[in-house]
Write an enzyme that holds these catalytic residues in place. Structure first.
Site, short mmCIF file in Angstrom:
data_model
loop_
_atom_site.label_atom_id
_atom_site.label_comp_id
_atom_site.label_asym_id
_atom_site.label_seq_id
_atom_site.Cartn_x
_atom_site.Cartn_y
_atom_site.Cartn_z
N PHE A 124 -2.06 9.38 -4.53
CA PHE A 124 -0.63 9.49 -4.24
C PHE A 124 -0.14 8.09 -3.84
O PHE A 124 -0.76 7.42 -3.01
CB PHE A 124 -0.43 10.48 -3.09
CG PHE A 124 0.99 10.89 -2.88
CD1 PHE A 124 1.53 11.96 -3.58
CD2 PHE A 124 1.80 10.21 -1.99
CE1 PHE A 124 2.85 12.35 -3.39
CE2 PHE A 124 3.13 10.59 -1.80
CZ PHE A 124 3.65 11.67 -2.50
N ASP A 196 -7.20 12.44 2.64
CA ASP A 196 -5.82 12.93 2.69
C ASP A 196 -5.86 14.39 2.24
O ASP A 196 -6.25 14.69 1.11
CB ASP A 196 -4.95 12.08 1.77
CG ASP A 196 -3.47 12.45 1.83
OD1 ASP A 196 -3.18 13.62 2.15
OD2 ASP A 196 -2.63 11.58 1.54
N TYR A 221 4.50 20.08 5.71
CA TYR A 221 5.57 20.77 4.97
C TYR A 221 5.14 21.35 3.63
O TYR A 221 5.94 21.95 2.94
CB TYR A 221 6.78 19.84 4.77
CG TYR A 221 6.52 18.52 4.08
CD1 TYR A 221 6.41 18.45 2.70
CD2 TYR A 221 6.41 17.34 4.80
CE1 TYR A 221 6.19 17.24 2.07
CE2 TYR A 221 6.18 16.13 4.19
CZ TYR A 221 6.08 16.08 2.82
OH TYR A 221 5.85 14.88 2.19
N LYS A 222 3.88 21.18 3.25
CA LYS A 222 3.43 21.77 1.98
C LYS A 222 2.86 23.17 2.25
O LYS A 222 3.61 24.08 2.55
CB LYS A 222 2.44 20.82 1.30
CG LYS A 222 3.17 19.55 0.79
CD LYS A 222 2.27 18.46 0.30
CE LYS A 222 3.10 17.26 -0.17
NZ LYS A 222 2.35 16.02 -0.17
N ARG A 370 4.19 20.99 -12.82
CA ARG A 370 3.26 21.53 -11.83
C ARG A 370 3.66 22.96 -11.45
O ARG A 370 4.82 23.21 -11.10
CB ARG A 370 3.26 20.66 -10.56
CG ARG A 370 2.82 19.24 -10.80
CD ARG A 370 2.53 18.51 -9.49
NE ARG A 370 3.66 18.55 -8.55
CZ ARG A 370 3.62 18.02 -7.35
NH1 ARG A 370 2.53 17.42 -6.91
NH2 ARG A 370 4.69 18.08 -6.56
C1 LIG Z 1 2.98 14.80 0.00
C2 LIG Z 1 1.96 13.74 0.15
C3 LIG Z 1 2.15 12.71 1.07
C4 LIG Z 1 3.43 12.63 1.87
O1 LIG Z 1 3.41 11.65 2.83
P1 LIG Z 1 4.54 11.58 3.95
O2 LIG Z 1 4.41 10.23 4.50
O3 LIG Z 1 4.23 12.66 4.96
O4 LIG Z 1 5.85 11.82 3.28
C5 LIG Z 1 1.13 11.79 1.23
N1 LIG Z 1 -0.01 11.86 0.50
C6 LIG Z 1 -0.19 12.84 -0.41
C7 LIG Z 1 -1.46 12.90 -1.19
C8 LIG Z 1 0.79 13.79 -0.62
O5 LIG Z 1 0.62 14.73 -1.54
#
Ligand SMILES: *Cc1c(COP(=O)(O)O)cnc(C)c1O
Length: 411
Positions: A124, A196, A221-222, A370
């Site tokens: 990500f 992560d 939030y996921k 997705r």
């Molecule tokens: C959604 C997501 C994030 C989001 O990071 P924020 O800083 O909390 O917005 C980070 N890493 C991954 C792999 C994600 O899927």
């Protein structure tokens, strides 16, 4: 192959009753819980109470009276069992991005002779951006961010690597890494491991302690359904905690914040990873959202998730009209998370056509659609309806309509 009896699967689903704990708009099928979890009903009433009753009536006394000040710790302890962590190692705070910065800095402290943050090229982007930001700040002699293709990860574990930073479930493909094996390999090479868990926490059982993981971050939030921009969490194994000083040393992480001492003294344990004042509305929402997980067996959640993703892939493969769609998600149960990613040159337009029909999916550049399956609230009937709609849109090229070609800022 005849289509499965989706209605019967719903009748046999031991988790089916949980759906009634969510607000789900009628006429829509929500397959994007991997991006923003649906609204738990408990959150609505909790927020109303926190705003009107606590903030409105008790004002500043609420920090003590309603334990606002303890929320980052108490929420961390509620998240801990979902990620296989014993007490005292998880803290709910900030965003994943900010928590990555804190933990990566700490990883470099713990491995003073090493300077590389090793990661995967298709991680990500924020994970890679934060590593680059830290490298820019510390300078190349102290920190280098290095991202390699997945196939080269283990070979790249030389003695310059301080920390291996990986996302357990790939956000594009849904591929799931073997946490145990990779953690052990990195540690044999003398590196720390930072996982992560953005697409793992709340979707599948995670075993941080059992895998002897060093550090981790995860998303509120996921799959935890804490609401848009919900606070994230971080994990640091007990054995590392008292040796490190995190760089965002704000007053909330002080041993005695309300002494207002000009000298910083880190709180003992995981609390030192706090920086500023926690956002209480977001914390309260996540706290209420976690009620849904109470008494839930994560293995059962995982079984339903795997059944759904497998049935969806089976249905797509069995349908001749969908032959032009590729599937990026692994077939092996042990290698996938809770989403299915299909690719098509007109992926964006297909996603828009699905959304117009009330089937909420999302799109990731350049060509990925997705389908996220949230075992807490998605039903098998919804899965079947999504397949039928997808077949209709692709077989009749409905996605070619001009209105499906316009891009918004958030996809
Ligand atoms: C959604 C997501 C994030 C989001 O990071 P924020 O800083 O909390 O917005 C980070 N890493 C991954 C792999 C994600 O899927």
């Amino acid at each position: 192959m005849s289509a499965p009896d989706y209605a019967q699967l719903d009748r046999d689903d031991p988790l089916a009753h949980l759906r009634s704990q969510f607000e789900l708009p009628t006429g829509r099928i929500y397959l994007d819980g991997n991006s923003l979890g649906a609204l738990p009903l408990a959150v609505k009433s909790r927020l109303a109470d926190v705003v009107a009753g606590q903030w409105g009536q008790d004002l500043i006394a609420s920090w003590n009276r309603h334990h606002w000040i303890d929320l980052p710790i108490t929420l961390g302890e509620r998240i801990a069992p979902l990620v296989g962590a014993a007490p005292g190692q998880v803290l709910c705070t900030d965003s994943i991005s900010v928590n990555l910065f804190k933990l990566l800095a700490v990883a470099l402290q713990l491995r003073p002779g090493r300077r590389v943050i090793l990661s995967q090229q298709d991680n990500f982007p924020t994970d890679l951006y934060m590593a680059e930001g830290l490298a820019g700040l510390l300078g190349n002699s102290r920190c280098e961010s290095r991202a390699v293709p997945e196939a080269r990860l283990l070979d790249s574990l030389d003695d310059s690597v301080a920390v291996l930073m990986l996302t357990q479930v790939n956000f594009r493909t849904g591929h799931l890494h073997d946490m145990q094996e990779i953690t052990a390999a990195a540690q044999r090479a003398g590196a720390l491991v930072l996982w992560d868990l953005a697409h793992s926490a709340g979707a599948l059982p995670v075993e941080l302690d059992a895998c002897a993981v060093d550090m981790a971050v995860g998303c509120g939030y996921k799959y935890l359904n804490g609401g848009p921009g919900a606070p994230a969490f971080l994990y640091l194994a007990q054995r590392h905690q008292d040796q490190v000083q995190q760089p965002l040393s704000g007053w909330m992480g002080h041993q005695r914040a309300f002494d207002f001492d000009p000298r910083y003294e880190p709180a003992s344990g995981i609390a030192r990873f706090l920086s500023g004042t926690p956002g209480i509305l977001g914390m309260a929402a996540l706290d209420a959202a976690l009620d849904v997980f109470a008494g839930l067996e994560l293995a059962q959640l995982r079984r339903k998730s795997l059944t759904m993703t497998r049935l969806f892939m089976d249905a797509v493969t069995a349908e001749p009209a969908l032959a032009e769609l590729g599937c990026l998600t692994p077939r092996a149960d042990a290698r996938r998370g809770s989403q299915v990613s299909l690719c098509h040159p007109h992926g964006y337009a297909i996603a828009q056509a699905l959304i117009e029909r009330g089937i909420i999916v999302d799109f990731r550049a350049p060509d990925i659609i997705r389908f996220g399956f949230a075992p807490l609230y998605n039903s098998y009937i919804e899965l079947g309806t999504a397949v039928t709609a997808l077949v209709d849109i692709v077989a009749h090229r409905h996605y070619e309509a001009p209105r499906f070609q316009l891009r918004s800022r958030v996809t």
